[in-house]
Design a protein around this motif. Structure first.
Motif, PDB file in Angstrom:
ATOM      1  N   ARG A 116      33.887 -19.611  16.739  1.00 48.16           N
ATOM      2  CA  ARG A 116      33.389 -20.791  16.338  1.00 48.16           C
ATOM      3  C   ARG A 116      34.173 -21.923  16.811  1.00 48.16           C
ATOM      4  O   ARG A 116      35.096 -21.938  17.376  1.00 48.16           O
ATOM      5  N   GLY A 150      28.273 -14.956   8.044  1.00 49.27           N
ATOM      6  CA  GLY A 150      29.719 -14.364   8.843  1.00 49.27           C
ATOM      7  C   GLY A 150      30.176 -15.954  10.140  1.00 49.27           C
ATOM      8  O   GLY A 150      31.218 -16.036  10.014  1.00 49.27           O
ATOM      9  N   LEU A 151      29.663 -16.857  10.570  1.00 43.95           N
ATOM     10  CA  LEU A 151      29.910 -17.809  11.411  1.00 43.95           C
ATOM     11  C   LEU A 151      30.288 -18.619  11.082  1.00 43.95           C
ATOM     12  O   LEU A 151      31.754 -19.365  10.762  1.00 43.95           O
ATOM     13  N   VAL A 184      35.321 -12.273  11.426  1.00 43.31           N
ATOM     14  CA  VAL A 184      34.349 -11.094  10.963  1.00 43.31           C
ATOM     15  C   VAL A 184      33.362  -9.686  11.872  1.00 43.31           C
ATOM     16  O   VAL A 184      33.156 -10.057  12.794  1.00 43.31           O
ATOM     17  N   GLN A 213      36.252 -15.876  15.379  1.00 38.94           N
ATOM     18  CA  GLN A 213      36.080 -15.173  15.666  1.00 38.94           C
ATOM     19  C   GLN A 213      34.931 -14.401  15.031  1.00 38.94           C
ATOM     20  O   GLN A 213      35.084 -12.983  14.238  1.00 38.94           O
ATOM     21  N   GLN A 214      33.619 -14.025  15.401  1.00 37.44           N
ATOM     22  CA  GLN A 214      32.297 -12.709  14.728  1.00 37.44           C
ATOM     23  C   GLN A 214      31.940 -12.116  15.730  1.00 37.44           C
ATOM     24  O   GLN A 214      31.671 -11.736  16.923  1.00 37.44           O
ATOM     25  N   LEU A 239      33.585 -18.463   8.962  1.00 32.63           N
ATOM     26  CA  LEU A 239      34.835 -18.624   9.799  1.00 32.63           C
ATOM     27  C   LEU A 239      35.795 -18.968   9.641  1.00 32.63           C
ATOM     28  O   LEU A 239      35.546 -20.763  10.253  1.00 32.63           O
ATOM     29  N   GLN A 277      31.348  -7.461  11.756  1.00 32.17           N
ATOM     30  CA  GLN A 277      30.058  -6.304  10.430  1.00 32.17           C
ATOM     31  C   GLN A 277      28.681  -5.777  11.158  1.00 32.17           C
ATOM     32  O   GLN A 277      28.649  -5.367  12.595  1.00 32.17           O
ATOM     33  N   SER A 320      30.301 -10.702  20.748  1.00 29.68           N
ATOM     34  CA  SER A 320      31.477 -11.298  19.966  1.00 29.68           C
ATOM     35  C   SER A 320      31.823 -12.494  20.064  1.00 29.68           C
ATOM     36  O   SER A 320      31.272 -13.251  21.801  1.00 29.68           O
TER      37      SER A 320
END
Length: 483
Positions: free
Chosen positions: A236, A170-171, A133, A179-180, A174, A135, A233
């Motif tokens: 999860r 977002g988390l 993700v 990764q976000q 995943l 953003q 960054s």
């Protein structure tokens, strides 16, 4: 090709800014990412081990983050199968976004999908999951009782600002090990408003890398936002041993990089951002030698009770019968409290007994801390002792340390002021807090010397910075302790 790709995406971003209604943009909290900042964001996640990648770009705007990521992939992983899902419900932006996604599909292995939906509602119902993700979420407060807040509360997402909701969702979207990476204000990293969100975030994902900017205003210079921005960054379900911290003046300058132990960044209470070696030393010094909260010491910090615009009829420029000192930030000068100083603001307070009882503080010794430091002041934390036998009024732009609503022991008050005015404390506070102001909550979370150590510091009567710092070092970190 890649330069042209990003140049075209940047041109669309600039054109989109011109075409947006300013009021609607503010309501949506839209701050479009400049292409150089987009390259920084896209450069943080790991891509070397992936055999294919599914990417989510929430609130995609003109698509510049997706463009920056694909630009990186085509150089480092040419031909890597990549599917980009861009979620954007602002119809004004769709033409630019469609063009950018069309550009991306000319790159080998890249496919795209535009989802015209509100991200909050879509994220809570989709069964799609992603490897990455990326953003720049909108930044806007969630109004009490609003539809977005009610929607989020139903999903047990309790946050004060929509950007934190985007991070949380977002988390959730995943895959394990996904990764976000996001650019957000730094405000979620400490303080009570984001405490539940912060605990959930670091409990779900481990922070791998951080990019900080020394300039508050230049990263989004053409969008008008002045928040202190940070790129984080996280992965999860994984907690690394180290965090890579990059620092640059703004998105145009070459960053410096360093590796920091995870525990020196992430704590149960807040997230430190030691951008430099000196920042890391400030955290290590404070963590080692100051171990007590104000509560441990039996002390409390509060914000001054008098709000000037609500108490105009009680405030006076000249002293009248029955008036007491009205103390505000202008009275804290050079490490001491001076009153009166012939300031432009009223310096005296008088009210009927019922109102006075609610707003006045009993006579005694109090440690005052400015909530907002002046531009010409080099320090973030500015403190001094106030002493009076009679009652006093404190402005709400001043925090004051007290003991159960009353004054402090004289030596403890003096020692606290010395410690708060030390370079050691100020350096730590800048790492600890991303705010320009000093909140009472921040002071409650911070660590202080013991009462005996504070009494020793009270022997310092000089306001010379070198002497203050030397005394704090000698009392808290004597040679035999360091050896």
């Amino acid at each position: 090709m890649s330069v042209e790709l990003l140049e075209r995406a940047e041109a669309r971003r600039r054109a989109a800014l011109v075409g947006l209604d300013v009021k609607e943009q503010a309501q949506r909290g839209q701050y479009f990412t400049p292409h150089l900042a987009a390259q920084i964001i896209a450069g943080l996640p790991r891509v070397v081990e992936l055999e294919s990648i599914r990417v989510l770009d929430p609130g995609a705007g003109s698509g510049i983050l997706s463009a920056a990521l694909v630009d990186r992939l085509r150089v480092e992983r040419p031909g890597l199968p990549a599917h980009i899902v861009a979620v954007e419900n602002d119809a004004v932006l769709h033409a630019a976004l469609v063009e950018t996604l069309g550009d991306l599909e000319t790159i080998e292995g890249v496919t795209t999908e535009l989802v015209d939906a509100d991200f909050l509602a879509w994220a809570l119902t989709t069964d799609q999951r992603f490897d990455l993700v990326i953003q720049n979420p909108p930044y806007a407060k969630l109004r009490t009782g609003s539809e977005p807040q009610n929607l989020l509360r139903g999903a047990k997402i309790i946050v004060p600002n929509i950007y934190a909701a985007f991070l949380d969702l977002g988390l959730r979207l995943l895959v394990d090990g996904g990764q976000q990476v996001a650019i957000t204000p730094r405000s979620w990293m400490n303080g009570p408003y984001y405490s539940a969100f912060r605990r959930g975030f670091v409990g779900t994902a481990g922070i791998d890398a951080i990019h900080t900017f020394e300039s508050r205003s230049k990263v989004f210079g053409d969008t008008g936002v002045l928040q202190e921005s940070i790129v984080v960054s996280a992965t999860r379900g994984r907690t690394p041993d180290k965090v890579v911290v990059h620092t640059s003046h703004d998105h145009n300058s070459t960053p410096s990089s360093r590796t920091v132990a995870y525990g020196n960044i992430v704590t149960p209470d807040f997230i430190h951002v030691p951008a430099t070696e000196s920042d890391a030393q400030a955290v290590a010094w404070m963590s080692t030698f100051a171990r007590h909260t104000l509560a441990d010491l039996g002390l409390t910090v509060s914000t001054g009770r008098v709000v000037d615009f609500r108490s105009r009829e009680m405030l006076h420029h000249e002293r009248i019968d029955g008036a007491v000192p009205m103390v505000n930030a202008t009275h804290i000068r050079g490490g001491v409290t001076q009153h009166p100083v012939d300031a432009k603001k009223p310096e005296w307070f008088h009210a009927e007994p019922a109102d006075a009882a609610k707003l006045l503080v009993p006579g005694g010794d109090y440690v005052l801390i400015k909530r907002f430091s002046a531009k010409e002041e080099r320090r973030r934390v500015v403190s001094a002792v106030w002493r009076s036998e009679d009652e006093v009024a404190f402005d709400n732009k001043v925090n004051y340390i007290h003991q159960n609503g009353h004054g402090l022991e004289s030596q403890v008050a003096d020692g606290l002021a010395v410690f708060l005015n030390s370079t050691q404390l100020d350096s730590y506070f800048r790492v600890f807090s991303g705010h320009t102001q000093v909140n009472a909550t921040d002071l409650r979370q911070m660590r202080f010397p013991s009462l005996d150590q504070l009494r020793q510091l009270a022997a310092v009567t000089s306001h010379d910075q070198l002497e203050i710092d030397a005394a704090v070092e000698a009392v808290l970190a004597p040679t035999e302790v360091k050896a």
